[in-house]
Design a protein around this motif. Structure first.
Motif, PDB file in Angstrom:
ATOM      1  N   HIS A 175      -0.370   5.633  -6.078  1.00  0.00           N
ATOM      2  CA  HIS A 175      -1.718   5.990  -5.629  1.00  0.00           C
ATOM      3  C   HIS A 175      -2.296   6.995  -6.615  1.00  0.00           C
ATOM      4  O   HIS A 175      -1.617   7.954  -6.983  1.00  0.00           O
ATOM      5  CB  HIS A 175      -1.645   6.600  -4.216  1.00  0.00           C
ATOM      6  CG  HIS A 175      -2.961   6.619  -3.522  1.00  0.00           C
ATOM      7  ND1 HIS A 175      -4.026   7.363  -3.972  1.00  0.00           N
ATOM      8  CD2 HIS A 175      -3.402   5.964  -2.411  1.00  0.00           C
ATOM      9  CE1 HIS A 175      -5.060   7.171  -3.164  1.00  0.00           C
ATOM     10  NE2 HIS A 175      -4.715   6.319  -2.205  1.00  0.00           N
ATOM     11  N   THR A 176      -3.544   6.767  -6.996  1.00  0.00           N
ATOM     12  CA  THR A 176      -4.161   7.648  -8.010  1.00  0.00           C
ATOM     13  C   THR A 176      -4.232   9.100  -7.539  1.00  0.00           C
ATOM     14  O   THR A 176      -4.241  10.016  -8.351  1.00  0.00           O
ATOM     15  CB  THR A 176      -5.597   7.177  -8.345  1.00  0.00           C
ATOM     16  OG1 THR A 176      -6.266   6.941  -7.101  1.00  0.00           O
ATOM     17  CG2 THR A 176      -5.598   5.920  -9.191  1.00  0.00           C
ATOM     18  N   ALA A 177      -4.264   9.301  -6.212  1.00  0.00           N
ATOM     19  CA  ALA A 177      -4.381  10.670  -5.694  1.00  0.00           C
ATOM     20  C   ALA A 177      -3.061  11.436  -5.722  1.00  0.00           C
ATOM     21  O   ALA A 177      -3.048  12.640  -5.463  1.00  0.00           O
ATOM     22  CB  ALA A 177      -4.923  10.631  -4.265  1.00  0.00           C
ATOM     23  N   VAL A 178      -1.967  10.744  -5.995  1.00  0.00           N
ATOM     24  CA  VAL A 178      -0.671  11.438  -5.979  1.00  0.00           C
ATOM     25  C   VAL A 178       0.006  11.326  -7.343  1.00  0.00           C
ATOM     26  O   VAL A 178       0.399  10.241  -7.781  1.00  0.00           O
ATOM     27  CB  VAL A 178       0.285  10.876  -4.892  1.00  0.00           C
ATOM     28  CG1 VAL A 178       1.578  11.675  -4.824  1.00  0.00           C
ATOM     29  CG2 VAL A 178      -0.397  10.869  -3.546  1.00  0.00           C
ATOM     30  N   ASN A 179       0.121  12.469  -7.963  1.00  0.00           N
ATOM     31  CA  ASN A 179       0.738  12.575  -9.270  1.00  0.00           C
ATOM     32  C   ASN A 179       2.151  11.975  -9.254  1.00  0.00           C
ATOM     33  O   ASN A 179       2.934  12.286  -8.353  1.00  0.00           O
ATOM     34  CB  ASN A 179       0.802  14.077  -9.580  1.00  0.00           C
ATOM     35  CG  ASN A 179       0.899  14.334 -11.050  1.00  0.00           C
ATOM     36  OD1 ASN A 179       0.754  13.401 -11.847  1.00  0.00           O
ATOM     37  ND2 ASN A 179       1.155  15.573 -11.404  1.00  0.00           N
ATOM     38  N   ASN A 181       0.859  -1.195   0.000  1.00  0.00           N
ATOM     39  CA  ASN A 181       0.000   0.000   0.000  1.00  0.00           C
ATOM     40  C   ASN A 181       0.893   1.242   0.000  1.00  0.00           C
ATOM     41  O   ASN A 181       2.085   1.162   0.268  1.00  0.00           O
ATOM     42  CB  ASN A 181      -0.948   0.007   1.212  1.00  0.00           C
ATOM     43  CG  ASN A 181      -0.240   0.054   2.547  1.00  0.00           C
ATOM     44  OD1 ASN A 181      -0.058  -0.958   3.210  1.00  0.00           O
ATOM     45  ND2 ASN A 181       0.180   1.241   2.971  1.00  0.00           N
ATOM     46  N   SER A 182       0.281   2.363  -0.276  1.00  0.00           N
ATOM     47  CA  SER A 182       1.042   3.622  -0.261  1.00  0.00           C
ATOM     48  C   SER A 182       1.199   4.098   1.170  1.00  0.00           C
ATOM     49  O   SER A 182       0.338   3.838   2.013  1.00  0.00           O
ATOM     50  CB  SER A 182       0.286   4.712  -1.011  1.00  0.00           C
ATOM     51  OG  SER A 182      -0.126   4.249  -2.237  1.00  0.00           O
ATOM     52  N   SER A 183       2.279   4.808   1.401  1.00  0.00           N
ATOM     53  CA  SER A 183       2.513   5.364   2.738  1.00  0.00           C
ATOM     54  C   SER A 183       2.995   6.803   2.582  1.00  0.00           C
ATOM     55  O   SER A 183       3.438   7.206   1.497  1.00  0.00           O
ATOM     56  CB  SER A 183       3.564   4.527   3.476  1.00  0.00           C
ATOM     57  OG  SER A 183       4.766   4.457   2.742  1.00  0.00           O
ATOM     58  N   LEU A 223      -4.538   7.358   3.158  1.00  0.00           N
ATOM     59  CA  LEU A 223      -3.577   8.214   2.455  1.00  0.00           C
ATOM     60  C   LEU A 223      -4.329   9.317   1.706  1.00  0.00           C
ATOM     61  O   LEU A 223      -3.985  10.499   1.789  1.00  0.00           O
ATOM     62  CB  LEU A 223      -2.720   7.414   1.481  1.00  0.00           C
ATOM     63  CG  LEU A 223      -1.634   8.310   0.888  1.00  0.00           C
ATOM     64  CD1 LEU A 223      -0.283   7.995   1.497  1.00  0.00           C
ATOM     65  CD2 LEU A 223      -1.554   8.255  -0.593  1.00  0.00           C
ATOM     66  N   GLU A 224      -5.378   8.914   1.035  1.00  0.00           N
ATOM     67  CA  GLU A 224      -6.153   9.908   0.280  1.00  0.00           C
ATOM     68  C   GLU A 224      -6.735  10.960   1.230  1.00  0.00           C
ATOM     69  O   GLU A 224      -6.685  12.161   0.961  1.00  0.00           O
ATOM     70  CB  GLU A 224      -7.267   9.191  -0.481  1.00  0.00           C
ATOM     71  CG  GLU A 224      -7.877  10.061  -1.521  1.00  0.00           C
ATOM     72  CD  GLU A 224      -8.580   9.257  -2.614  1.00  0.00           C
ATOM     73  OE1 GLU A 224      -8.483   8.004  -2.626  1.00  0.00           O
ATOM     74  OE2 GLU A 224      -9.232   9.898  -3.435  1.00  0.00           O
ATOM     75  N   LYS A 225      -7.242  10.491   2.369  1.00  0.00           N
ATOM     76  CA  LYS A 225      -7.839  11.429   3.337  1.00  0.00           C
ATOM     77  C   LYS A 225      -6.791  12.375   3.908  1.00  0.00           C
ATOM     78  O   LYS A 225      -7.044  13.566   4.081  1.00  0.00           O
ATOM     79  CB  LYS A 225      -8.489  10.662   4.491  1.00  0.00           C
ATOM     80  CG  LYS A 225      -9.765   9.954   4.099  1.00  0.00           C
ATOM     81  CD  LYS A 225     -10.382   9.328   5.356  1.00  0.00           C
ATOM     82  CE  LYS A 225     -11.451   8.324   4.979  1.00  0.00           C
ATOM     83  NZ  LYS A 225     -11.584   7.251   5.937  1.00  0.00           N
ATOM     84  N   ILE A 226      -5.630  11.842   4.209  1.00  0.00           N
ATOM     85  CA  ILE A 226      -4.624  12.689   4.870  1.00  0.00           C
ATOM     86  C   ILE A 226      -4.073  13.748   3.904  1.00  0.00           C
ATOM     87  O   ILE A 226      -3.671  14.835   4.334  1.00  0.00           O
ATOM     88  CB  ILE A 226      -3.511  11.860   5.546  1.00  0.00           C
ATOM     89  CG1 ILE A 226      -2.998  12.627   6.783  1.00  0.00           C
ATOM     90  CG2 ILE A 226      -2.354  11.537   4.616  1.00  0.00           C
ATOM     91  CD1 ILE A 226      -2.164  11.820   7.738  1.00  0.00           C
ATOM     92  N   LEU A 227      -4.114  13.472   2.628  1.00  0.00           N
ATOM     93  CA  LEU A 227      -3.636  14.472   1.663  1.00  0.00           C
ATOM     94  C   LEU A 227      -4.514  15.721   1.730  1.00  0.00           C
ATOM     95  O   LEU A 227      -4.024  16.855   1.679  1.00  0.00           O
ATOM     96  CB  LEU A 227      -3.636  13.910   0.238  1.00  0.00           C
ATOM     97  CG  LEU A 227      -2.700  12.727  -0.024  1.00  0.00           C
ATOM     98  CD1 LEU A 227      -2.775  12.291  -1.480  1.00  0.00           C
ATOM     99  CD2 LEU A 227      -1.255  13.040   0.356  1.00  0.00           C
TER     100      LEU A 227
END
Ligand code: DP6
Length: 359
Positions: A181-185, A44-46, A246-250
């Motif tokens: 992660h799709t949320a991070v370019n 998973n992403s961290s 991860l998505e939420k914390i961004l």
């Protein structure tokens, strides 16, 4: 970017001998990496805060040798030859040789020091492996002057990851994401990327006071712990939870919503330990004093309307996280109420840092 792009495309004229020196920080994950596959790839992403004061300084002296049959190196920790580190470095060299094909041409002297006390229970693999990766890549760069800074940082993170997963997050930036992660370019499983969207001011100088609860050797290493995520009954849910956190914390890192921050960070810490407690075999890395501290932090947060929170890594120590504007009060609280739970009353005051640098 694929692994192949980190293999040098031509052979360089490398120097006969010389030395390079880098310092590289430790980092503390807000969303945790726990579970890997293949060659050091995360399930998973961290994301982590880079630390400022907890760091490793490594000097690499290199001298060309005649035979290129095998790796040749010596490791010194605080000036003392430390043969116990050498199998881990040998394995690291084996993994990265494809990307640094000159490794067997040299004899290396690796002299390393940590800013934090020896056997403090603070993981030194992130700062240690990243510092060594940076030194080795700096050697390649001496011959490859067209290497851009971006490529250097990416390859350093890529190499560091092959030494220790979390080391991929210790190269550059105060917040680093590792894992696609799709949320991070441009995020990748191969290396860490700086989270460069607009980060709220409050996080620019966030404080991390590390309470040293247990300075002993860990009963279960991270590597063994990661492997226990294979066939773990809750693994798939855990990976989904981490990616969702991860998505939420961004969003939180941009809005500065500290209540949400606290919720995600503490949930991540407890989920990590819940995975350990529910694996086969199961194990517990927290100590009674870890729980005492957590309860005291919750009590303090409630009574003082504070934004203090905690996180844990794979051990019993507690990272106390809080905004800079609460520093004086939280340090008083730590001195008055938490120090008694620390081994020999030891704690380390740190804060968000920016990454590694050459010396
Ligand atoms: C709990 O990076 O130490 O600190 O890849 O096997 O070297 P290896 O593991 P390591 O694992 C760190 C786990 C953690 C969480 C985190 O830093 O994300």
């Amino acid at each position: 970017m694929q692994e192949q792009q980190f293999i040098p495309s031509k052979s360089y004229q490398l120097p006969e001998k010389g030395e390079v020196k880098w310092e590289s920080p430790s980092n503390i994950a807000l969303v945790k990496y726990w579970g890997k596959y293949g060659e050091q790839l995360p399930k998973n992403s961290s994301i982590s805060f880079t630390l400022s004061h907890c760091k490793t300084t490594t000097q690499l002296s290199y001298q060309k040798k005649n035979s290129s049959q095998k790796f040749s190196f010596e490791v010194y920790l605080d000036g003392n030859r430390t043969e116990s580190f050498e199998p881990k470095i040998e394995k690291f060299f084996e993994r990265i040789e494809k990307y640094l094909p000159f490794l067997k041409d040299y004899h290396f002297k690796i002299e390393t020091q940590n800013s934090f006390p020896h056997s403090s229970g603070i993981a030194s693999s992130a700062s240690g492996m990243s510092a060594l990766a940076l030194c080795l890549l700096a050697l390649e760069r001496q011959a490859n002057s067209v290497m851009t800074d971006d490529f250097f940082n990416q390859k350093a993170s890529f190499l560091a990851r092959l030494g220790s997963g979390s080391a991929a997050r210790s190269i550059k930036g105060n917040l680093v994401v590792w894992g696609e992660h799709t949320a991070v370019n441009k995020s990748s499983n191969l290396y860490g990327v700086e989270f460069s969207d607009k980060v709220h001011e409050v996080f620019k100088n966030y404080q991390d006071t590390i309470l040293l609860v247990d300075r002993g050797e860990k009963q279960v290493s991270s590597t063994v712990g990661h492997n226990l995520m294979y066939n773990h009954p809750f693994a798939e849910q855990r990976f989904l939870q981490a990616n969702s956190n991860l998505e939420k914390i961004l969003t939180v890192l941009q809005s500065g919503n500290l209540d949400e921050f606290i919720f995600i960070v503490e949930q991540e810490a407890l989920s990590l330990h819940a995975m350990m407690m529910s694996s086969s075999p199961y194990f517990i890395l927290m100590k009674p004093n870890t729980l005492e501290i957590i309860n005291k932090i919750w009590e303090y947060r409630e009574t003082h309307k504070s934004k203090i929170c905690f996180t844990l890594d794979a051990g019993a120590n507690v990272h106390v996280l809080y905004p800079e504007n609460e520093k004086a009060k939280v340090l008083d609280f730590i001195k008055n109420q938490l120090v008694g739970y620390c081994q020999k009353g030891m704690y380390i005051c740190d804060e968000v840092g920016f990454g590694a640098k050459p010396l």
